[in-house]
Write an enzyme that holds these catalytic residues in place. Structure first.
Site, PDB file in Angstrom:
ATOM      1  N   TYR A  34     -22.921  49.281   0.115  1.00  0.00           N
ATOM      2  CA  TYR A  34     -22.370  50.193  -0.904  1.00  0.00           C
ATOM      3  C   TYR A  34     -22.961  49.827  -2.259  1.00  0.00           C
ATOM      4  O   TYR A  34     -23.051  48.651  -2.622  1.00  0.00           O
ATOM      5  CB  TYR A  34     -20.845  50.080  -0.981  1.00  0.00           C
ATOM      6  CG  TYR A  34     -20.254  50.950  -2.072  1.00  0.00           C
ATOM      7  CD1 TYR A  34     -19.873  52.260  -1.812  1.00  0.00           C
ATOM      8  CD2 TYR A  34     -20.110  50.466  -3.381  1.00  0.00           C
ATOM      9  CE1 TYR A  34     -19.354  53.072  -2.817  1.00  0.00           C
ATOM     10  CE2 TYR A  34     -19.606  51.274  -4.381  1.00  0.00           C
ATOM     11  CZ  TYR A  34     -19.229  52.571  -4.093  1.00  0.00           C
ATOM     12  OH  TYR A  34     -18.736  53.367  -5.090  1.00  0.00           O
ATOM     13  N   GLU A  38     -23.479  57.216  -7.040  1.00  0.00           N
ATOM     14  CA  GLU A  38     -22.930  56.472  -5.900  1.00  0.00           C
ATOM     15  C   GLU A  38     -23.860  56.618  -4.699  1.00  0.00           C
ATOM     16  O   GLU A  38     -24.182  57.738  -4.299  1.00  0.00           O
ATOM     17  CB  GLU A  38     -21.541  56.982  -5.537  1.00  0.00           C
ATOM     18  CG  GLU A  38     -20.885  56.180  -4.412  1.00  0.00           C
ATOM     19  CD  GLU A  38     -19.479  56.660  -4.105  1.00  0.00           C
ATOM     20  OE1 GLU A  38     -18.556  55.850  -4.128  1.00  0.00           O
ATOM     21  OE2 GLU A  38     -19.324  57.882  -3.843  1.00  0.00           O
TER      22      GLU A  38
END
Length: 229
Positions: A109, A197
């Site tokens: 992530y 993101e």
């Protein structure tokens, strides 16, 4: 202001961030011609809507031949996709993104955002990718590293090392990671974004880092506008 995944990846590629090769289609009649630009029949079809949770809702399909591709594309076009972010009204699929499938070894992530509380840029990185970062933060907060930076034209090597530390990358991959972090930072600064993101950021089995899914948000008064908006 949100942009679609395929638009976010176009923008990331412009700044040198690695992504799988893909094409967007707005009509089923475009499929046969556009798919010729891809290098494999192992493809991922992704519904393009402004909401997360597409995979669980049936908006992402994996195919390995042209007939299955056409069948799944027809099924998705015009379908109402209901996810945890759309609410019960859902969102109608009006475009699809066809992307070359990847052989994934590990998912991470990574995000970069404007932290208004501290007036700094914050990178958030985790060894746990492909899932809700909120769940990781709640259940395994030690797996998340937040690195806050003062706003400037560049980003230091020391800061980049801290950002990528949770990934545990071998030495030969760290230069790829350095370029990726620099690219994302430039997008945020130069295009006036407030959030980028990458979830997941993947490590492929042939040792490449790729932005497998990408989300970029802008304030409504941001200077950047995608040509399609």
């Amino acid at each position: 202001m949100n942009i679609h995944e395929h638009q976010a990846k176009d923008l990331l590629r412009t700044f040198g961030a690695p992504t799988p090769k893909g094409v967007v289609i707005y009509n089923i009649s475009e499929l046969s011609e556009k798919v010729k630009t891809l290098n494999t029949n192992n493809l991922v079809i992704k519904a393009q809507i402004h909401a997360g949770g597409r995979g669980k809702a049936g908006g992402i399909k994996i195919v390995n031949n042209i007939d299955e591709l056409k069948k799944q594309a027809r099924n998705l076009f015009g379908k109402k996709l209901i996810t945890h972010q759309t609410g019960p009204q859902g969102k109608v699929i009006k475009r699809l993104y066809l992307e070359e499938a990847c052989d994934i070894a590990k998912e991470f992530y990574l995000s970069c955002l404007v932290d208004r509380s501290s007036s700094k840029i914050a990178f958030i990185s985790s060894f746990e990718g492909g899932m809700d970062i909120e769940d990781v933060a709640k259940n395994n907060p030690e797996k998340i590293v937040t690195t806050k930076l003062n706003l400037s034209k560049g980003i230091s090597e020391k800061d980049i090392k801290k950002i990528i530390e949770p990934f545990g990358l071998p030495e030969k991959l760290k230069m790829q990671a350095f370029h990726l972090i620099q690219s994302i930072y430039k997008v945020l600064i130069e295009k006036d974004a407030n959030l980028i993101e990458i979830n997941p950021l993947i490590l492929t089995r042939d040792n490449s880092l790729l932005c497998l899914d990408a989300k970029i948000n802008f304030d409504d008064n941001a200077l950047y506008r995608h040509p399609e908006i």
